[in-house]
Design an enzyme around this catalytic site. Structure first.
Site, PDB file in Angstrom:
ATOM      1  N   TYR A 148     -41.262 -10.288  -2.059  1.00  0.00           N
ATOM      2  CA  TYR A 148     -42.134  -9.126  -1.856  1.00  0.00           C
ATOM      3  C   TYR A 148     -41.485  -8.134  -0.911  1.00  0.00           C
ATOM      4  O   TYR A 148     -40.520  -8.439  -0.221  1.00  0.00           O
ATOM      5  CB  TYR A 148     -43.493  -9.566  -1.317  1.00  0.00           C
ATOM      6  N   ARG A 174     -33.232  -4.536  -0.547  1.00  0.00           N
ATOM      7  CA  ARG A 174     -33.537  -5.873  -0.037  1.00  0.00           C
ATOM      8  C   ARG A 174     -34.299  -6.702  -1.066  1.00  0.00           C
ATOM      9  O   ARG A 174     -34.094  -7.913  -1.181  1.00  0.00           O
ATOM     10  CB  ARG A 174     -34.319  -5.779   1.275  1.00  0.00           C
ATOM     11  N   ARG A 178     -45.919 -26.618 -14.824  1.00  0.00           N
ATOM     12  CA  ARG A 178     -45.516 -26.904 -13.454  1.00  0.00           C
ATOM     13  C   ARG A 178     -44.388 -27.930 -13.400  1.00  0.00           C
ATOM     14  O   ARG A 178     -44.519 -29.054 -13.880  1.00  0.00           O
ATOM     15  CB  ARG A 178     -46.716 -27.409 -12.655  1.00  0.00           C
ATOM     16  N   HIS A 213     -40.681 -28.617 -10.602  1.00  0.00           N
ATOM     17  CA  HIS A 213     -40.027 -28.126  -9.396  1.00  0.00           C
ATOM     18  C   HIS A 213     -38.758 -27.340  -9.677  1.00  0.00           C
ATOM     19  O   HIS A 213     -38.466 -26.366  -8.981  1.00  0.00           O
ATOM     20  CB  HIS A 213     -39.731 -29.291  -8.439  1.00  0.00           C
ATOM     21  N   GLU A 217     -36.988 -14.448  16.358  1.00  0.00           N
ATOM     22  CA  GLU A 217     -37.758 -13.226  16.118  1.00  0.00           C
ATOM     23  C   GLU A 217     -39.232 -13.525  16.335  1.00  0.00           C
ATOM     24  O   GLU A 217     -39.573 -14.492  17.005  1.00  0.00           O
ATOM     25  CB  GLU A 217     -37.491 -12.687  14.707  1.00  0.00           C
ATOM     26  N   LEU A 247     -35.257 -12.286   9.451  1.00  0.00           N
ATOM     27  CA  LEU A 247     -35.321 -11.304   8.375  1.00  0.00           C
ATOM     28  C   LEU A 247     -34.469 -10.098   8.757  1.00  0.00           C
ATOM     29  O   LEU A 247     -34.491  -9.651   9.906  1.00  0.00           O
ATOM     30  CB  LEU A 247     -36.758 -10.849   8.137  1.00  0.00           C
TER      31      LEU A 247
END
Length: 283
Positions: free
Chosen positions: A30, A49, A100, A102, A178, A202
């Site tokens: 996101y 990014r 589903r 992994h 951070e 980040l």
């Protein structure tokens, strides 16, 4: 209006597939883009990014940068964002939905979602500063990827809140990294110190803007790790982020940082940052 997988929907009516991998695994990425006076700030940095995050989790985005820009502009238009509005734009891409398992399915189509929300600049907090608490950094080791895996950030933020503080300052065995959702700077003897942009933090867009502004104004910047003892001796602390801008920290674990007031370096960088954002959006 929200944009969900190619459709425009009203808030409260959107639905996701039960086996969407973003929902099941946090398997997605996101970005949050700041809107100042109706215009997107640092769009290119955010979209670069986003594509980097996609590559790092082995996701191939089916949209071009131009197509994503078109979606973003439509979100602003359909939500009535004008030149008088400050807001945020949220874009999220999950890997998609599949039975589903992994490991990553071989044939899967990413799903994109986006919304816009009006949000004022945090003027009051920037003037008075915030309180913080030192908290062990329990997150995973790829904090440089902006993924949906944010439970660690949620828990450390809540630990600070439960202790009566507004933000958490994270450390790994005494080395400061951070904050829960922002980057951290320490000020000592007129210079800035911040953790290097490696896998443990980040690579913040606002962080990089502040570093560049500082260097242009003859402020020394050291991108190197420092420990909690150095933190406690700092003249000032401040964090940076898309929604918090340049936010002073005035106390840590109940102990004042410097004078316990917003310091001159934070004030100077706030002024430089404000000048920079409006030089970009008012062209």
């Amino acid at each position: 209006m929200l944009y969900v997988d190619g459709n425009w929907v009203e808030p409260g009516t959107a639905a996701i597939q039960p086996e969407d991998r973003g929902y099941n695994f946090g398997d997605g990425i996101y970005e949050v883009v700041r809107i100042y006076r109706g215009k997107m700030y640092q769009w290119e940095g955010h979209i670069t990014r986003l594509f980097r995050s996609a590559r790092e989790i082995k996701m191939e985005l089916p949209w071009t940068e131009e197509e994503l820009l078109h979606i973003a502009n439509q979100l602003l238009e359909k939500n009535g964002i004008t030149h008088e509005d400050d807001a945020i734009l949220y874009l999220q891409v999950s890997r998609g939905y599949a039975p589903r398992q992994h490991d990553i399915p071989g044939d899967i189509r990413p799903v994109i979602m986006g919304f816009v929300r009006r949000k004022e600049r945090p003027h009051a907090d920037m003037k008075k500063g915030m309180t913080a608490r030192l908290v062990p950094d329990i997150r995973w080791l790829r904090c440089d990827i902006k993924t949906l895996n944010l439970l660690g950030a949620v828990l450390v933020k809540q630990e600070a809140k439960d202790a009566g503080a507004q933000e958490s300052i994270l450390h790994r065995d005494g080395i400061v990294t951070e904050c829960s959702a922002s980057n951290l700077f320490a000020v000592k003897d007129g210079a800035l110190y911040t953790h290097p942009a490696n896998n443990l933090i980040l690579h913040g867009i606002t962080r990089q803007v502040v570093i560049e502004l500082a260097k242009k104004n003859n402020i020394k910047v050291y991108e190197e790790a420092f420990d909690t003892e150095f933190l406690k001796q700092a003249d000032e602390l401040f964090l940076t982020g898309t929604t918090v801008e340049v936010m002073p920290i005035i106390s840590v674990d109940g102990q004042a940082v410097g004078s316990g007031q917003v310091g001159p370096m934070a004030q100077k960088l706030q002024a430089l940052f404000e000048e920079h954002i409006y030089s970009e959006v008012l062209v």
